[in-house]
Design a protein around this motif. Structure first.
Motif, PDB file in Angstrom:
ATOM      1  N   THR A   1      28.188  -0.079  16.347  1.00 54.20           N
ATOM      2  CA  THR A   1      29.034   0.572  15.154  1.00 54.20           C
ATOM      3  C   THR A   1      28.547   2.566  14.484  1.00 54.20           C
ATOM      4  OG1 THR A   1      28.365  -0.737  12.958  1.00 54.20           O
ATOM      5  CG2 THR A   1      30.054  -1.264  14.134  1.00 54.20           C
ATOM      6  N   ILE A   2      29.469   2.897  14.072  1.00 53.62           N
ATOM      7  CA  ILE A   2      29.004   4.063  13.304  1.00 53.62           C
ATOM      8  C   ILE A   2      29.786   4.257  11.640  1.00 53.62           C
ATOM      9  CG2 ILE A   2      28.948   7.007  13.569  1.00 53.62           C
ATOM     10  CD1 ILE A   2      29.431   6.583  16.490  1.00 53.62           C
ATOM     11  N   GLY A   3      28.596   4.851  11.100  1.00 52.58           N
ATOM     12  CA  GLY A   3      29.172   4.751   9.655  1.00 52.58           C
ATOM     13  C   GLY A   3      28.823   6.211   9.808  1.00 52.58           C
TER      14      GLY A   3
ATOM     15  N   PHE B   1      19.968  -0.468  12.025  1.00 53.62           N
ATOM     16  CA  PHE B   1      19.918   0.736  11.935  1.00 53.62           C
ATOM     17  C   PHE B   1      19.111   0.986  13.280  1.00 53.62           C
ATOM     18  CE2 PHE B   1      20.438   3.160   8.004  1.00 53.62           C
ATOM     19  CZ  PHE B   1      21.837   2.128   7.409  1.00 53.62           C
ATOM     20  N   ILE B   2      20.462   2.056  13.914  1.00 51.78           N
ATOM     21  CA  ILE B   2      19.496   2.124  15.428  1.00 51.78           C
ATOM     22  C   ILE B   2      19.208   3.546  15.119  1.00 51.78           C
ATOM     23  CG2 ILE B   2      20.088   2.884  17.975  1.00 51.78           C
ATOM     24  CD1 ILE B   2      20.278  -0.028  17.097  1.00 51.78           C
ATOM     25  N   LEU B   3      19.818   4.644  15.030  1.00 52.82           N
ATOM     26  CA  LEU B   3      19.685   5.798  14.046  1.00 52.82           C
ATOM     27  C   LEU B   3      20.311   6.288  13.039  1.00 52.82           C
ATOM     28  CD1 LEU B   3      18.163   8.154  15.457  1.00 52.82           C
ATOM     29  CD2 LEU B   3      20.005   8.729  16.543  1.00 52.82           C
ATOM     30  N   HIS B   4      19.287   6.961  12.181  1.00 48.69           N
ATOM     31  CA  HIS B   4      19.862   7.294  10.234  1.00 48.69           C
ATOM     32  C   HIS B   4      18.950   8.404  10.965  1.00 48.69           C
ATOM     33  CE1 HIS B   4      19.730   7.150   6.804  1.00 48.69           C
ATOM     34  NE2 HIS B   4      20.594   7.427   6.598  1.00 48.69           N
ATOM     35  N   ARG B   5      20.831   9.397  10.025  1.00 48.80           N
ATOM     36  CA  ARG B   5      20.312  11.376   9.970  1.00 48.80           C
ATOM     37  C   ARG B   5      21.429  11.470   8.373  1.00 48.80           C
ATOM     38  NH1 ARG B   5      20.657  13.782  16.151  1.00 48.80           N
ATOM     39  NH2 ARG B   5      18.766  13.164  16.737  1.00 48.80           N
ATOM     40  N   LYS B   6      20.961  12.482   8.281  1.00 50.10           N
ATOM     41  CA  LYS B   6      20.856  13.342   7.035  1.00 50.10           C
ATOM     42  C   LYS B   6      21.649  14.479   6.945  1.00 50.10           C
ATOM     43  CE  LYS B   6      18.835  10.374   3.399  1.00 50.10           C
ATOM     44  NZ  LYS B   6      18.099  10.010   2.553  1.00 50.10           N
TER      45      LYS B   6
ATOM     46  N   THR C   1      25.010  14.414  -0.374  1.00 49.94           N
ATOM     47  CA  THR C   1      24.131  14.442   1.070  1.00 49.94           C
ATOM     48  C   THR C   1      24.992  13.806   2.054  1.00 49.94           C
ATOM     49  OG1 THR C   1      21.783  14.115   0.386  1.00 49.94           O
ATOM     50  CG2 THR C   1      22.553  13.655   2.136  1.00 49.94           C
ATOM     51  N   THR C   2      25.366  13.667   3.327  1.00 45.73           N
ATOM     52  CA  THR C   2      26.138  13.057   3.972  1.00 45.73           C
ATOM     53  C   THR C   2      25.027  12.324   5.000  1.00 45.73           C
ATOM     54  OG1 THR C   2      28.320  14.138   4.219  1.00 45.73           O
ATOM     55  CG2 THR C   2      27.976  12.753   5.499  1.00 45.73           C
ATOM     56  N   GLU C   3      25.255  10.734   4.966  1.00 43.36           N
ATOM     57  CA  GLU C   3      23.957  10.108   6.116  1.00 43.36           C
ATOM     58  C   GLU C   3      25.657   9.370   7.060  1.00 43.36           C
ATOM     59  OE1 GLU C   3      21.554   7.338   3.925  1.00 43.36           O
ATOM     60  OE2 GLU C   3      21.931   7.806   2.291  1.00 43.36           O
ATOM     61  N   ILE C   4      24.581   9.536   8.021  1.00 44.41           N
ATOM     62  CA  ILE C   4      25.054   8.786   9.590  1.00 44.41           C
ATOM     63  C   ILE C   4      24.340   7.873  10.259  1.00 44.41           C
ATOM     64  CG2 ILE C   4      26.241   9.650  11.650  1.00 44.41           C
ATOM     65  CD1 ILE C   4      26.268  12.464  10.932  1.00 44.41           C
ATOM     66  N   ALA C   5      25.022   6.884  10.477  1.00 42.37           N
ATOM     67  CA  ALA C   5      24.179   5.505  11.172  1.00 42.37           C
ATOM     68  C   ALA C   5      25.155   5.180  11.901  1.00 42.37           C
ATOM     69  CB  ALA C   5      23.497   4.930  10.287  1.00 42.37           C
ATOM     70  N   ILE C   6      23.698   5.051  13.315  1.00 39.73           N
ATOM     71  CA  ILE C   6      24.475   3.875  14.019  1.00 39.73           C
ATOM     72  C   ILE C   6      23.451   2.991  13.862  1.00 39.73           C
ATOM     73  CG2 ILE C   6      24.372   3.635  17.018  1.00 39.73           C
ATOM     74  CD1 ILE C   6      24.619   6.545  17.351  1.00 39.73           C
ATOM     75  N   MET C   7      24.586   1.617  14.152  1.00 34.49           N
ATOM     76  CA  MET C   7      24.722   0.145  13.861  1.00 34.49           C
ATOM     77  C   MET C   7      24.923  -0.371  14.937  1.00 34.49           C
ATOM     78  SD  MET C   7      25.381   0.243   9.742  1.00 34.49           S
ATOM     79  CE  MET C   7      26.594   1.741  10.396  1.00 34.49           C
TER      80      MET C   7
END
Length: 393
Positions: free
Chosen positions: A88-90, A109-114, A97-103
């Protein structure tokens, strides 16, 4: 899993297949085919056929236990949910700030960025999000076909059915068709939700309110947000505006005199307990103009008179709002999140004391602090899984 309407020939099979997968995902215990048949009161041949399909599709794997059966004989083969079969992507869009994560499907969390929200809004914000998502998928070598869905939390009143952000003052959005803007770039499903609604789903899944069915989450930062879960489901209200407690009146005399709005569209309560309001009140009585709300809380805990007066006034207003929420909704717990939660260990007993003073025993509820720094992102996984019947609705 495909979704069929009741009355179709395969409807009962689909329902049973969902029950099987949901029970395995729940993970309360390890099941073999036999023990799962007993738990769900389905025949062993029925369970075996459904499990075969789930294994073939990739949702479930089978693994032999390291321990022999209690009565001896062959070791049991356990059914395991493959949490990395899909991802999933959130996206949690905040005013700053906007946070994006692949889970994965367990919320890891597989990858998390701001990214900087306000800087992005000055450019092409949607294209920025799209490019960031594609870059993250590429970095982890995840094909778009492996994405179960993308869920986006927006800071404002949101029509979750149409995917429209009705009003988000911090973003300058009015009736913004966020779903349509994003959907043209991706083949997987897109879901739009209020950010605090997404966060309360995360809290109920893996946070302070885990396994509870009646929960209120209140986040206090720049403004005040509120997510409500009743009977295990989000309560959005008739016009998607349930939980807008930032507009709650907690002192009729102050309200009748009018109040200074920190931001256009903000309500009475958030203009008294929000971070910018606390900072502005402190600046009026001090020459320390660079103090943050967090620093003012620290000053109050140290006993500084001005900070103590301002914070206690804010806590009084917050207590009144919590009393009203508890009296109206009778939740099992109220969870506090946002920047204010960092100082919660200090003021939580004061709030709890107020609830016990003014509410009857049956209306009293426990006030808790969030345990999840990214509750909205976890809620994105919950939302995607519920839409695909991987979690009970």
């Amino acid at each position: 899993m495909s979704i069929l309407q009741s009355g179709t020939p395969n409807y009962l099979k689909i329902i049973n297949k969902r029950k099987v997968l949901q029970e395995i995902i729940d993970g309360a215990e390890l099941y073999s085919r036999a023990s799962l048949a007993k738990k769900l009161k389905l025949s062993k041949p029925t369970i075996s056929a459904l499990v075969d399909e789930l294994v073939e599709e990739g949702w479930v794997t089978e693994k032999e236990s390291k321990e022999a059966a209690k009565k001896g004989g062959r070791k049991p083969v356990h059914l395991l949910f493959d949490k990395e079969y899909k991802y999933t992507i959130g996206i949690d869009i905040g005013g700053t700030t906007t946070e994006i994560a692949i889970m994965d499907l367990d919320g890891a969390f597989i990858l998390h960025r701001k990214i900087d929200t306000q800087a992005g809004l000055k450019k092409d914000f949607i294209l920025l999000l799209v490019n960031e998502i594609n870059a993250m998928l590429e970095a982890k070598k995840i094909n778009q076909e492996k994405v179960l869905g993308l869920a986006i939390g927006a800071p404002g009143i949101t029509d979750s059915d149409q995917g429209i952000v009705i009003e988000a003052p911090s973003l300058g959005w009015l009736h913004y068709p966020l779903k349509n803007e994003i959907a043209e770039h991706f083949p997987f499903p897109i879901y739009i939700e209020n950010d605090v609604n997404m966060a309360v789903l995360g809290e109920c899944w893996k946070g302070a309110a885990k396994a509870k069915s009646h929960v209120v989450l209140i986040t206090i930062g720049t403004g005040v947000g509120c997510g409500i879960v009743i009977n295990g489901e989000l309560f959005r209200g008739g016009q998607y505006a349930a939980g807008e407690i930032g507009y709650m009146i907690t002192n009729k005399d102050q309200a009748s005199q009018g109040f200074e709005s920190m931001f256009k569209g903000y309500g009475f309560l958030e203009n008294l307990v929000g971070g910018p309001s606390i900072v502005k009140q402190y600046q009026r009585g001090s020459d320390k103009e660079d103090y943050s709300a967090e620093k003012i809380f620290e000053k109050a805990m140290e006993g500084e008179a001005l900070a103590n007066s301002i914070i206690n006034e804010a806590l009084d207003h917050l207590a009144v709002s919590l009393i009203n929420v508890a009296a109206l909704l009778n939740p099992e717990c109220i969870v506090l999140g946002g920047g204010i939660s960092k100082s919660g260990y200090w003021f939580l007993p004061k709030l709890q004391e107020k609830l016990e003073l003014y509410l009857p025993e049956q209306s009293r509820t426990e006030i808790m602090l969030t345990k999840l720094p990214q509750a909205s992102l976890l809620g994105a996984t919950v939302l995607c899984m519920k839409k695909h019947a991987l979690l009970p609705s």
